[in-house]
Scaffold this motif. Sequence first.
Motif, PDB file in Angstrom:
ATOM      1  N   LEU A   1       0.811  -1.220   0.000  1.00  0.00           N
ATOM      2  CA  LEU A   1       0.000   0.000   0.000  1.00  0.00           C
ATOM      3  C   LEU A   1       0.844   1.271   0.000  1.00  0.00           C
ATOM      4  O   LEU A   1       0.377   2.338  -0.399  1.00  0.00           O
ATOM      5  CB  LEU A   1      -0.927   0.020   1.225  1.00  0.00           C
ATOM      6  CG  LEU A   1      -1.902  -1.144   1.366  1.00  0.00           C
ATOM      7  CD1 LEU A   1      -2.707  -0.996   2.649  1.00  0.00           C
ATOM      8  CD2 LEU A   1      -2.839  -1.206   0.163  1.00  0.00           C
ATOM      9  N   LEU A   2       2.089   1.163   0.443  1.00  0.00           N
ATOM     10  CA  LEU A   2       2.919   2.345   0.623  1.00  0.00           C
ATOM     11  C   LEU A   2       3.254   3.088  -0.672  1.00  0.00           C
ATOM     12  O   LEU A   2       3.328   4.323  -0.660  1.00  0.00           O
ATOM     13  CB  LEU A   2       4.207   1.972   1.365  1.00  0.00           C
ATOM     14  CG  LEU A   2       4.020   1.571   2.828  1.00  0.00           C
ATOM     15  CD1 LEU A   2       5.349   1.187   3.457  1.00  0.00           C
ATOM     16  CD2 LEU A   2       3.379   2.711   3.620  1.00  0.00           C
ATOM     17  N   PRO A   3       3.491   2.400  -1.817  1.00  0.00           N
ATOM     18  CA  PRO A   3       3.756   3.167  -3.038  1.00  0.00           C
ATOM     19  C   PRO A   3       2.656   4.166  -3.373  1.00  0.00           C
ATOM     20  O   PRO A   3       2.936   5.283  -3.838  1.00  0.00           O
ATOM     21  CB  PRO A   3       3.864   2.072  -4.110  1.00  0.00           C
ATOM     22  CG  PRO A   3       4.350   0.880  -3.372  1.00  0.00           C
ATOM     23  CD  PRO A   3       3.668   0.959  -2.038  1.00  0.00           C
ATOM     24  N   GLY A   4       1.397   3.795  -3.136  1.00  0.00           N
ATOM     25  CA  GLY A   4       0.303   4.722  -3.394  1.00  0.00           C
ATOM     26  C   GLY A   4       0.399   5.968  -2.527  1.00  0.00           C
ATOM     27  O   GLY A   4       0.189   7.094  -3.006  1.00  0.00           O
ATOM     28  N   LEU A   5       0.740   5.786  -1.237  1.00  0.00           N
ATOM     29  CA  LEU A   5       0.888   6.918  -0.327  1.00  0.00           C
ATOM     30  C   LEU A   5       2.054   7.802  -0.750  1.00  0.00           C
ATOM     31  O   LEU A   5       1.926   9.035  -0.831  1.00  0.00           O
ATOM     32  CB  LEU A   5       1.103   6.406   1.101  1.00  0.00           C
ATOM     33  CG  LEU A   5       1.449   7.458   2.153  1.00  0.00           C
ATOM     34  CD1 LEU A   5       0.291   8.445   2.311  1.00  0.00           C
ATOM     35  CD2 LEU A   5       1.788   6.800   3.486  1.00  0.00           C
ATOM     36  N   VAL A   6       3.202   7.179  -1.022  1.00  0.00           N
ATOM     37  CA  VAL A   6       4.407   7.933  -1.403  1.00  0.00           C
ATOM     38  C   VAL A   6       4.164   8.721  -2.687  1.00  0.00           C
ATOM     39  O   VAL A   6       4.410   9.938  -2.757  1.00  0.00           O
ATOM     40  CB  VAL A   6       5.598   6.978  -1.577  1.00  0.00           C
ATOM     41  CG1 VAL A   6       6.790   7.704  -2.200  1.00  0.00           C
ATOM     42  CG2 VAL A   6       5.996   6.369  -0.231  1.00  0.00           C
ATOM     43  N   LEU A   7       3.668   8.048  -3.714  1.00  0.00           N
ATOM     44  CA  LEU A   7       3.447   8.704  -5.002  1.00  0.00           C
ATOM     45  C   LEU A   7       2.339   9.743  -4.922  1.00  0.00           C
ATOM     46  O   LEU A   7       2.370  10.762  -5.625  1.00  0.00           O
ATOM     47  CB  LEU A   7       3.129   7.660  -6.069  1.00  0.00           C
ATOM     48  CG  LEU A   7       4.283   6.707  -6.406  1.00  0.00           C
ATOM     49  CD1 LEU A   7       3.795   5.553  -7.274  1.00  0.00           C
ATOM     50  CD2 LEU A   7       5.408   7.452  -7.115  1.00  0.00           C
TER      51      LEU A   7
END
Length: 334
Positions: A127-133
């Motif tokens: 899930l973290l790539p969505g938050l970072v991007l």
Amino acid sequence: MEETGNASSVAATTTTDAAAPESVLVAKTRLEGGALRLPEALMQSVTETAPAFTLFFFIQGTVVLAGLATPFVFLVGIVIMVLLAVTLAQIARYLFSAGGFFTWVSRGLHPRVGWFIGWLYALYTPLLPGLVLGLVGYISDQFFKANYGFSVPWEWWVLGGVTICALVSYRGIKLSGRVLLITGTVEIVIMLTLAAWGLASPGKGGFNLSGFNPSAAPTSHGLYLAVIFAIVAYTGWESVASLGEETENPNRNIGIAMWASVLTLGIIFSFFAWGALVGWGTSQATSFGSATNNPLLTLAHRYWHGADIILLVALWNSGVAGSLALFNQSTRMW
């Protein structure tokens, strides 16, 4: 008698295995053994921590707590993280697998605890790539609106970044390692250049070393909280554990990548915080923490004027590299 019987059974099994190695079951996977060299394994740890992204979103809050002592706080974080990294490096000498912490905790504590840890990683890491991007896209959109008068909604940044990471990841870990090496180097060079610029052209207060004096913190309570904040900023360096089966000489290189990444990140964070605060002006450090606009963008604009978009290039590289590293870890964990 029972203990003797068990010992004989183990001895017989060992003899049989030695005489007939073809009978040993070996898991067959599509992982590319030895595909990553030490620099690429090191960059997996560094980029998942996302130095530019972390500094962009963490340093202001750290300055609120620690004030001028922020560079010192990051040095304390190095000491704590190195102690952990050296310990994990010893484990990595004997256990290196795509399961990473799932394998280590299962073997070191109990399989049920490892099962729990494995599911935690498998559920939150993807899930973290969505938050970072998404955060990268939001900052980029605001920048383009303010400077160029057009908008690129954050959803497009997420879609584009995820597509790039998915394509690179699909092509294999060797290409992923090379991309991480390039993008990680770009973001680090840009951030260190901005910090060096701050030291060369200091704000009010001039060039000084007050950032490495713990007594420069507003309060001891704030200093302690800032250390915890700094430790959170280092999150991600352990991700190389999941690439053990694809790294050459893993019983050596995985451990080195762990503690070397912590040292690298600590030096980058501490040096950057020092340069940014000196560039901002150590006599007005409180305004750094309370600034409405991101202080790093303000510094980049002051020094580079119309070329301040270079700082966003570092942020873009950090977002993509960090997301790709998360792709690598989460797919191995699955």
